[in-house]
Design a protein around this motif. Structure first.
Motif, PDB file in Angstrom:
ATOM      1  N   ARG A 205       0.816  -1.229   0.000  1.00 63.12           N
ATOM      2  CA  ARG A 205       0.000   0.000   0.000  1.00 63.12           C
ATOM      3  C   ARG A 205       0.839   1.263   0.000  1.00 63.12           C
TER       4      ARG A 205
ATOM      5  N   ASN B 246     -10.205  10.328   7.973  1.00 63.76           N
ATOM      6  CA  ASN B 246      -9.503   9.242   8.666  1.00 63.76           C
ATOM      7  C   ASN B 246      -8.738   8.419   7.636  1.00 63.76           C
ATOM      8  N   GLY B 247      -7.501   8.113   7.986  1.00 55.19           N
ATOM      9  CA  GLY B 247      -6.708   7.248   7.113  1.00 55.19           C
ATOM     10  C   GLY B 247      -6.109   7.946   5.907  1.00 55.19           C
ATOM     11  N   SER B 248      -6.193   9.279   5.833  1.00 49.46           N
ATOM     12  CA  SER B 248      -5.682   9.983   4.645  1.00 49.46           C
ATOM     13  C   SER B 248      -4.164  10.175   4.693  1.00 49.46           C
ATOM     14  N   GLY B 249      -3.550   9.942   5.873  1.00 54.52           N
ATOM     15  CA  GLY B 249      -2.087  10.012   5.939  1.00 54.52           C
ATOM     16  C   GLY B 249      -1.537  11.153   6.776  1.00 54.52           C
ATOM     17  N   LYS B 250      -2.389  11.871   7.500  1.00 55.31           N
ATOM     18  CA  LYS B 250      -1.921  13.024   8.285  1.00 55.31           C
ATOM     19  C   LYS B 250      -0.876  12.610   9.331  1.00 55.31           C
ATOM     20  N   SER B 251      -1.244  11.601  10.142  1.00 53.22           N
ATOM     21  CA  SER B 251      -0.306  11.169  11.195  1.00 53.22           C
ATOM     22  C   SER B 251       0.980  10.636  10.575  1.00 53.22           C
ATOM     23  N   THR B 252       0.843   9.861   9.512  1.00 51.92           N
ATOM     24  CA  THR B 252       2.034   9.277   8.884  1.00 51.92           C
ATOM     25  C   THR B 252       2.960  10.378   8.374  1.00 51.92           C
TER      26      THR B 252
ATOM     27  N   GLU C  17      -3.502  15.602  16.371  1.00 46.63           N
ATOM     28  CA  GLU C  17      -4.842  15.672  16.970  1.00 46.63           C
ATOM     29  C   GLU C  17      -4.786  16.052  18.446  1.00 46.63           C
TER      30      GLU C  17
ATOM     31  N   HIS D   7      -9.107  17.642  13.216  1.00 46.61           N
ATOM     32  CA  HIS D   7     -10.334  17.238  12.531  1.00 46.61           C
ATOM     33  C   HIS D   7     -11.351  18.364  12.479  1.00 46.61           C
TER      34      HIS D   7
HETATM   35  N1  LIG Z   1       1.999   0.729  10.911  1.00 43.78           N
HETATM   36  C1  LIG Z   1       1.082   0.652   9.951  1.00 43.78           C
HETATM   37  N2  LIG Z   1       0.877  -0.502   9.258  1.00 43.78           N
HETATM   38  C2  LIG Z   1      -0.035  -0.579   8.279  1.00 43.78           C
HETATM   39  N3  LIG Z   1      -0.813   0.446   7.896  1.00 43.78           N
HETATM   40  C3  LIG Z   1      -0.659   1.593   8.533  1.00 43.78           C
HETATM   41  C4  LIG Z   1       0.288   1.773   9.602  1.00 43.78           C
HETATM   42  N4  LIG Z   1       0.209   3.050  10.038  1.00 43.78           N
HETATM   43  C5  LIG Z   1      -0.753   3.631   9.297  1.00 43.78           C
HETATM   44  N5  LIG Z   1      -1.265   2.771   8.400  1.00 43.78           N
HETATM   45  C6  LIG Z   1      -2.327   3.049   7.433  1.00 43.78           C
HETATM   46  O1  LIG Z   1      -1.968   4.214   6.722  1.00 43.78           O
HETATM   47  C7  LIG Z   1      -3.122   4.979   6.425  1.00 43.78           C
HETATM   48  C8  LIG Z   1      -2.915   6.405   6.911  1.00 43.78           C
HETATM   49  O2  LIG Z   1      -2.924   6.387   8.330  1.00 43.78           O
HETATM   50  P1  LIG Z   1      -2.738   7.708   9.175  1.00 43.78           P
HETATM   51  O3  LIG Z   1      -2.773   7.316  10.620  1.00 43.78           O
HETATM   52  O4  LIG Z   1      -1.560   8.451   8.684  1.00 43.78           O
HETATM   53  O5  LIG Z   1      -4.061   8.514   8.799  1.00 43.78           O
HETATM   54  P2  LIG Z   1      -4.703   9.801   9.465  1.00 43.78           P
HETATM   55  O6  LIG Z   1      -5.061  10.722   8.347  1.00 43.78           O
HETATM   56  O7  LIG Z   1      -3.825  10.349  10.524  1.00 43.78           O
HETATM   57  O8  LIG Z   1      -6.015   9.161  10.080  1.00 43.78           O
HETATM   58  P3  LIG Z   1      -6.910   9.516  11.388  1.00 43.78           P
HETATM   59  O9  LIG Z   1      -7.611  10.798  11.064  1.00 43.78           O
HETATM   60  O10 LIG Z   1      -7.855   8.360  11.417  1.00 43.78           O
HETATM   61  O11 LIG Z   1      -6.012   9.600  12.573  1.00 43.78           O
HETATM   62  C9  LIG Z   1      -4.294   4.276   7.085  1.00 43.78           C
HETATM   63  O12 LIG Z   1      -4.976   3.501   6.119  1.00 43.78           O
HETATM   64  C10 LIG Z   1      -3.639   3.370   8.105  1.00 43.78           C
HETATM   65  O13 LIG Z   1      -4.396   2.205   8.367  1.00 43.78           O
END
Ligand SMILES: Nc1ncnc2c1ncn2[C@@H]1O[C@H](COP(=O)(O)OP(=O)(O)OP(=O)(O)O)[C@@H](O)[C@H]1O
Length: 256
Positions: free
Chosen positions: A15, A37-43, A164, A193
């Motif tokens: 992915r 949610n899950g768009s990648g902000k935390s990453t 957050e 958010h």
């Molecule tokens: N360690 C990991 N292993 C597999 N997938 C991961 C891992 N960390 C994050 N992901 C996936 O990467 C994608 C982005 O996650 P991320 O936490 O960056 O999103 P986000 O925008 O911060 O979401 P949220 O608003 O829900 O906190 C998600 O689909 C998540 O499931």
């Protein structure tokens, strides 16, 4: 100090979590990261504080690749208030706040009078004195967040990253927290958010959708009803704020 994400791609297994994200955060500005949610902000934020190394690309803090810094050098540049809070510390709130001073201390010496003064000032600033002597694990979610805020303020790093930060905060503390972190004048990046909090406190907003940066600009130019509908799937109307800018008023969901 500026912070620059250069062509950040993160793959996990098959992915693609982030896809070639480039973004420059100017010194002393507050940037909100918005996206579903899950768009990648935390990453994306994790690539800056080195918990998630990018598959491609690099993050620069004050012109230095963060991957090349020692952990002390990195902590002197970047302070982090992360989303997941481990509560297993056998430490008091005050001791957790004091951890913010570790990057400034030499070896394992005792806390200096200056360290103690900085931490006490931070605890007063965040309104955490009343419970600072209780064990961290016994505190409520919002109380823990006040202690963690004191810790990052005491760290005195020019760049502050908040993932957050308003998660456990009541309405008053949400505003107090964002006021405190934005008034310190540092470079601030916050995943949020609440679109109206972003409009109230952020100079700039970066919008992520499915790992791509889809918008970046001033908060008022980016956070308009069309974009919010397209990215977050909620209809809204923009209401002029007499104090400047606008807020968004959301309609009740009608598709369910
Ligand atoms: N360690 C990991 N292993 C597999 N997938 C991961 C891992 N960390 C994050 N992901 C996936 O990467 C994608 C982005 O996650 P991320 O936490 O960056 O999103 P986000 O925008 O911060 O979401 P949220 O608003 O829900 O906190 C998600 O689909 C998540 O499931």
């Amino acid at each position: 100090m500026n912070l620059e994400f250069k062509n950040i791609t993160v793959d996990m297994g098959q992915r693609r979590i982030l896809d070639n994200v480039s973004l420059r955060v100017e010194p002393g500005t507050v940037t909100g990261f918005i996206g579903p949610n899950g768009s990648g902000k935390s990453t994306l934020l994790k690539t800056a504080y080195r918990v998630q190394p990018p598959t491609q690309g690099a993050v620069f803090a004050g012109g230095k690749d963060v991957a090349s810094l020692s952990s002390v050098e990195a902590a002197r540049r970047i302070a982090v208030m992360a989303q997941e809070i481990s509560s297993d510390f056998p430490l008091t709130g005050r001791e957790v706040a004091m951890l913010g001073r570790v990057p400034h201390q030499r070896g394992f010496g005792a806390d200096s009078p200056r360290d103690i003064e900085i931490v006490e000032t931070a605890l007063v600033e965040v309104g955490a004195q009343k419970f600072a002597d209780r064990t961290f694990s016994s505190l409520s979610g919002g109380e823990k967040q006040r202690i963690l805020l004191a810790r990052v303020l005491a760290q005195e790093s020019p760049v502050l990253i908040l993932d957050e930060p308003t998660n456990h905060a009541d309405l008053g503390f949400q505003h107090e927290l964002l006021h405190l972190v934005t008034a310190r004048g540092g470079t601030t990046l916050a995943a949020l958010h609440d679109v109206n909090l972003a409009l109230a406190y952020c100079d700039r907003v970066a919008v992520l959708q499915a790992g791509k940066l889809v918008a970046h600009g001033s908060a008022t130019s980016v956070l308009v009803p069309d974009l919010v509908d397209e990215v977050l799937g909620v209809e809204s109307v923009a209401l002029d704020d007499p104090r400047g800018g606008h807020t968004l008023s959301f309609r009740r969901h009608t598709h369910l």
